[in-house]
Design a protein around this motif. Structure first.
Motif, PDB file in Angstrom:
ATOM      1  N   CYS A 193      -3.306   1.220  -1.515  1.00 48.17           N
ATOM      2  CA  CYS A 193      -3.494   1.174  -2.962  1.00 48.17           C
ATOM      3  C   CYS A 193      -3.838   2.573  -3.445  1.00 48.17           C
ATOM      4  O   CYS A 193      -4.621   3.280  -2.804  1.00 48.17           O
ATOM      5  CB  CYS A 193      -4.621   0.196  -3.310  1.00 48.17           C
ATOM      6  SG  CYS A 193      -4.945   0.086  -5.084  1.00 48.17           S
ATOM      7  N   TYR A 194      -3.227   2.989  -4.564  1.00 39.56           N
ATOM      8  CA  TYR A 194      -3.574   4.269  -5.192  1.00 39.56           C
ATOM      9  C   TYR A 194      -4.109   3.961  -6.584  1.00 39.56           C
ATOM     10  O   TYR A 194      -3.507   3.169  -7.327  1.00 39.56           O
ATOM     11  CB  TYR A 194      -2.356   5.180  -5.305  1.00 39.56           C
ATOM     12  CG  TYR A 194      -2.656   6.465  -6.056  1.00 39.56           C
ATOM     13  CD1 TYR A 194      -3.222   7.550  -5.396  1.00 39.56           C
ATOM     14  CD2 TYR A 194      -2.404   6.578  -7.418  1.00 39.56           C
ATOM     15  CE1 TYR A 194      -3.528   8.724  -6.080  1.00 39.56           C
ATOM     16  CE2 TYR A 194      -2.704   7.750  -8.113  1.00 39.56           C
ATOM     17  CZ  TYR A 194      -3.262   8.823  -7.435  1.00 39.56           C
ATOM     18  OH  TYR A 194      -3.571   9.971  -8.105  1.00 39.56           O
ATOM     19  N   LEU A 338       3.496  -1.250 -14.262  1.00 37.08           N
ATOM     20  CA  LEU A 338       2.658  -0.999 -13.087  1.00 37.08           C
ATOM     21  C   LEU A 338       2.336  -2.339 -12.425  1.00 37.08           C
ATOM     22  O   LEU A 338       2.322  -3.371 -13.096  1.00 37.08           O
ATOM     23  CB  LEU A 338       1.378  -0.257 -13.488  1.00 37.08           C
ATOM     24  CG  LEU A 338       1.553   1.273 -13.558  1.00 37.08           C
ATOM     25  CD1 LEU A 338       2.259   1.685 -14.835  1.00 37.08           C
ATOM     26  CD2 LEU A 338       0.227   1.999 -13.428  1.00 37.08           C
ATOM     27  N   PRO A 339       2.085  -2.335 -11.097  1.00 32.36           N
ATOM     28  CA  PRO A 339       1.926  -3.607 -10.379  1.00 32.36           C
ATOM     29  C   PRO A 339       0.776  -4.453 -10.944  1.00 32.36           C
ATOM     30  O   PRO A 339      -0.330  -3.955 -11.150  1.00 32.36           O
ATOM     31  CB  PRO A 339       1.611  -3.178  -8.950  1.00 32.36           C
ATOM     32  CG  PRO A 339       1.988  -1.752  -8.852  1.00 32.36           C
ATOM     33  CD  PRO A 339       1.977  -1.185 -10.218  1.00 32.36           C
ATOM     34  N   ALA A 368      -0.070   8.922 -10.703  1.00 30.83           N
ATOM     35  CA  ALA A 368       0.016   7.511 -10.291  1.00 30.83           C
ATOM     36  C   ALA A 368       1.450   6.990 -10.446  1.00 30.83           C
ATOM     37  O   ALA A 368       1.897   6.151  -9.653  1.00 30.83           O
ATOM     38  CB  ALA A 368      -0.945   6.659 -11.118  1.00 30.83           C
ATOM     39  N   LEU A 369       2.160   7.498 -11.454  1.00 31.85           N
ATOM     40  CA  LEU A 369       3.529   7.016 -11.684  1.00 31.85           C
ATOM     41  C   LEU A 369       4.488   7.524 -10.618  1.00 31.85           C
ATOM     42  O   LEU A 369       5.527   6.903 -10.372  1.00 31.85           O
ATOM     43  CB  LEU A 369       4.014   7.436 -13.076  1.00 31.85           C
ATOM     44  CG  LEU A 369       3.169   6.947 -14.254  1.00 31.85           C
ATOM     45  CD1 LEU A 369       3.728   7.481 -15.570  1.00 31.85           C
ATOM     46  CD2 LEU A 369       3.105   5.420 -14.289  1.00 31.85           C
ATOM     47  N   SER A 370       4.148   8.673  -9.996  1.00 33.62           N
ATOM     48  CA  SER A 370       5.002   9.175  -8.915  1.00 33.62           C
ATOM     49  C   SER A 370       5.059   8.183  -7.761  1.00 33.62           C
ATOM     50  O   SER A 370       6.042   8.116  -7.032  1.00 33.62           O
ATOM     51  CB  SER A 370       4.461  10.513  -8.378  1.00 33.62           C
ATOM     52  OG  SER A 370       4.672  11.553  -9.292  1.00 33.62           O
ATOM     53  N   LEU A 371       3.966   7.441  -7.598  1.00 35.37           N
ATOM     54  CA  LEU A 371       3.870   6.531  -6.449  1.00 35.37           C
ATOM     55  C   LEU A 371       4.372   5.132  -6.768  1.00 35.37           C
ATOM     56  O   LEU A 371       4.406   4.259  -5.887  1.00 35.37           O
ATOM     57  CB  LEU A 371       2.404   6.475  -5.951  1.00 35.37           C
ATOM     58  CG  LEU A 371       1.978   7.616  -5.018  1.00 35.37           C
ATOM     59  CD1 LEU A 371       2.095   8.970  -5.672  1.00 35.37           C
ATOM     60  CD2 LEU A 371       0.556   7.401  -4.529  1.00 35.37           C
ATOM     61  N   PRO A 376       1.153   0.008  -4.144  1.00 34.03           N
ATOM     62  CA  PRO A 376       0.497  -0.554  -5.323  1.00 34.03           C
ATOM     63  C   PRO A 376      -0.315   0.553  -5.993  1.00 34.03           C
ATOM     64  O   PRO A 376      -1.191   1.153  -5.359  1.00 34.03           O
ATOM     65  CB  PRO A 376      -0.405  -1.647  -4.743  1.00 34.03           C
ATOM     66  CG  PRO A 376       0.136  -1.936  -3.385  1.00 34.03           C
ATOM     67  CD  PRO A 376       0.706  -0.629  -2.895  1.00 34.03           C
ATOM     68  N   THR A 377       0.028   0.840  -7.246  1.00 35.08           N
ATOM     69  CA  THR A 377      -0.583   1.994  -7.891  1.00 35.08           C
ATOM     70  C   THR A 377      -1.119   1.570  -9.255  1.00 35.08           C
ATOM     71  O   THR A 377      -0.517   0.745  -9.938  1.00 35.08           O
ATOM     72  CB  THR A 377       0.439   3.152  -7.998  1.00 35.08           C
ATOM     73  OG1 THR A 377      -0.166   4.256  -8.641  1.00 35.08           O
ATOM     74  CG2 THR A 377       1.682   2.760  -8.775  1.00 35.08           C
ATOM     75  N   GLY A 378      -2.271   2.134  -9.603  1.00 36.72           N
ATOM     76  CA  GLY A 378      -2.897   1.757 -10.869  1.00 36.72           C
ATOM     77  C   GLY A 378      -3.445   2.958 -11.603  1.00 36.72           C
ATOM     78  O   GLY A 378      -3.715   4.006 -11.006  1.00 36.72           O
TER      79      GLY A 378
END
Lengths: 434, 434
Positions: A193-194, A338-339, A368-371, A376-378
């Motif tokens: 998770c990021y 986003l997830p 965060a958008l790069s990932l 799972p990125t927030g």
């Protein structure tokens, strides 16, 4: 299902504010902002603060091939534990704000320090933690923006990233070497998770009167890198019909790029922020103008339509001024959600802490958008006073900073501790975290 | 009433071409131009060529407080003899042409050398001669243009001139000191006649098919130094109505400045040649834009009307983009005739040499115009191929260069030799020459 921290909340919050202040001192400007361009000596100072904080807390620092700085805190007993990563960036815009980026890095470091203290106090962990400072998020000195996180995401290779040059033809590789931040460490594995804390840079939270925003999706963007090629000529005697004025073409384009946004009020934003004139002498008709233009739109259908108008405007401006289009490169970033799992986690943490929050879109790009799509990125926002951003006048109140930090710390505990959700997070979106 | 030179014409012409080539080597660019900004090392090299030429010929070099370089050739027996001055400038535009300015300085030096050789061969003189290289004619690195000749004319004091700064905040004083060209010599006295050879930088001579143009008047010009003050903001989330975009104001202005010229085809020329954006980052709404705009007009009535439209356009552009006008300075140079006596002299010389010529206007400013009203001043043009100027592609054929030089040498002989017209020239326009 709140997990009470073993440590009292206050020392970790104090440390967060302390780190934030330490970063704000690196490249501080008299007007209260920071001038900390990527790879500058001031960036080097901020990176030294990061390095010292990680080492003092007992973590290890890695620097990858493009200068991304990772502070790794080993928490779980097993070697192949999932990794939870929080972070943002320490580079700034020219005379930018002290909150943009540094807020998220300070929060990630303070979270890491709190977790390791937690472990020493006897807590069990099933995931490791990493605080990250991504290289060249801003795209101010080197283009494109999001360069470090884009490298981590596999979007750029290291050679490409290191060869990006600033307006004085200094490459990113040279700039990193000059501040002792060239690295060769392997980046950490893809996180389970990021999560990134950032200032909103808009007015939605302020208008809603809440301290926390949980990002549900990003606006799409079309970014144009354009060069008009004219002919140098004397501004005096050269007959007007013979002139090939690259700046005139740029002027027609800038006005039209604005007009595109005005066709979709509130749904399209547009700008030309960067423009270089050559030879830039008052007595010479400009022979070459390079500029960066962008269109951002709330939904991809509008982005396609507005982007097509912008592309047509480039051709029309060149034709009207009688100049050539020497370059017209376009990079599109679509709008994506986003997830939901990470949003649900942040909502649960905010509710557990009794912090009011809303969901909102991000118009600006963030690491965060790069990932997105890779793990799972927030993205968690705190309010920007007056929506002011990329300015020395940028401001977020300490209470709001604190709210953002507390939510991140709560999320980290839930993700990393053995009684947390790290294993579940590892299954989100079918991403393997090995 | 042709005065045959004591020297054969050829050696002096050869020397003129030799000096021209020596100057062209200073700051030479691969594309055949020169990059020799005022006060740069390349300018220092060209000044060394000037210095050596004067000293080798037996003249003396003075450098005044703003770096104007004078090569004084004593010819007349009496101490208070009138002075005849020819010259131009050695500074260039960025990647400019090798003819602009250097042609006139090379001609003046070669004339001085020919006259002193003439004296050694036994000729009598009633006036002394001075070849001059004026500092910062171009206005490319330091503004305003015509700075050195403007100082000589008493339009600027030395402190003002030396304090002008380039875009890196280096002052003219610092730049001159760095190349060893700070001076403290008194400038020579006001000349009895000033004559300048220059490339036309337009197409009139080429279209007329003649090698020589004798300037009868200059177009008037209104030059604007403008700064729009907006607010820095993030190009993404900042709502469009909240933006204060200084570059958008500049774009509206540039388009309108062009439209002003289009209202008077062939009678008004306009341009924005120089524009600086701050902070100039693709993700920041520009907070400050400085630019140089100009309007030139064939007659002063039109200049007044066009200048008023341009001034209104500045206000309209700022209002439309919602920014402030941080600076709007305007300098006007009226259209004025050049003295008929000097034109008559040049016409007589051209006729004596059998060289075809026409009279024409100058649209561009020249050092000769700085002296207008202070002493009899004249300006002789040779053709610019295709009218191309302020460009590495600038070109004047050797035959046309030669025609210009021969007319200047003839005029110098008539002005300086005892059988010449120096004393009469001294009475022109009621100017006292001591």
């Amino acid at each position: 299902m709140s997990v009470p921290p073993l440590l009292p909340r206050d020392p970790a919050s104090d440390r967060f504010h302390e780190l934030f202040i330490a970063f704000a001192a690196c490249g501080a400007t008299p007007a209260g902002g920071v001038h900390r361009l990527c790879g500058s000596p001031a960036d080097g100072e901020a990176r030294a603060v990061f390095d010292l904080a990680v080492r003092q807390a007992g973590g290890t620092v890695c620097i990858d091939a493009v200068g991304n700085q990772y502070g790794v805190f080993s928490l779980a007993p097993q070697d192949d534990a999932p990794l939870v990563m929080f972070g943002s960036h320490l580079d700034s815009q020219p005379n930018g704000g002290r909150f943009d980026g540094a807020l998220g890095v300070a929060a990630a470091l303070a979270v890491g320090e709190a977790l390791i203290a937690d472990k020493r106090a006897g807590a069990d962990f099933s995931a490791d933690f990493c605080a990250v400072n991504w290289t060249n998020e801003e795209g101010a000195r080197f283009r494109p923006s999001l360069l470090g996180s884009g490298f981590f995401a596999g979007r750029h290779d290291a050679a490409y990233a290191l060869a990006r040059t600033d307006d004085d033809d200094v490459s990113l590789g040279e700039a990193l070497a000059a501040i002792g931040q060239s690295g060769s460490d392997a980046p950490p594995k893809m996180p389970a998770c990021y999560l990134e804390l950032h200032v909103e840079q808009g007015v939605t939270l302020e208008q809603a009167g809440v301290p926390l925003g949980i990002v549900r999706r990003n606006w799409g963007a079309a970014k144009f890198d354009i060069r008009f090629d004219g002919e140098p000529a004397h501004t005096g005697p050269t007959p007007m019909p013979r002139r090939r004025d690259a700046l005139l073409a740029a002027a027609y384009l800038i006005a039209e790029i604005r007009a595109v946004a005005d066709r979709w009020p509130g749904a399209v934003h547009s700008s030309v922020g960067r423009l270089i004139v050559r030879p830039n002498s008052s007595n010479v008709v400009p022979s070459e103008v390079s500029l960066s233009a962008e269109i951002r739109a709330v939904e991809d259908g509008i982005l396609r339509e507005a982007g097509a108008l912008a592309a047509q405007a480039v051709r029309d401006a060149a034709a009207r001024a009688g100049v050539a289009i020497g370059r017209c490169e376009r990079a599109d970033r679509p709008g994506r959600p986003l997830p939901g799992e990470v949003r649900d986690l942040v909502v649960a943490c905010a509710n557990a802490l009794g912090l009011p929050h809303i969901e909102l879109d991000t118009v600006s790009g963030h690491d965060a958008l790069s990932l997105l799509g890779l793990c799972p990125t927030g993205l968690v926002f705190v309010p920007s006073a007056g929506g002011i951003a990329h300015s020395e006048r940028e401001y977020t109140a300490p209470d709001a900073m604190e709210a953002g930090f507390c939510v991140l710390l709560e999320a980290a505990l839930r993700l990393c501790r053995s009684d947390g959700v790290a294993e579940r997070a590892a299954q989100w979106n079918g991403v393997s975290v090995r």
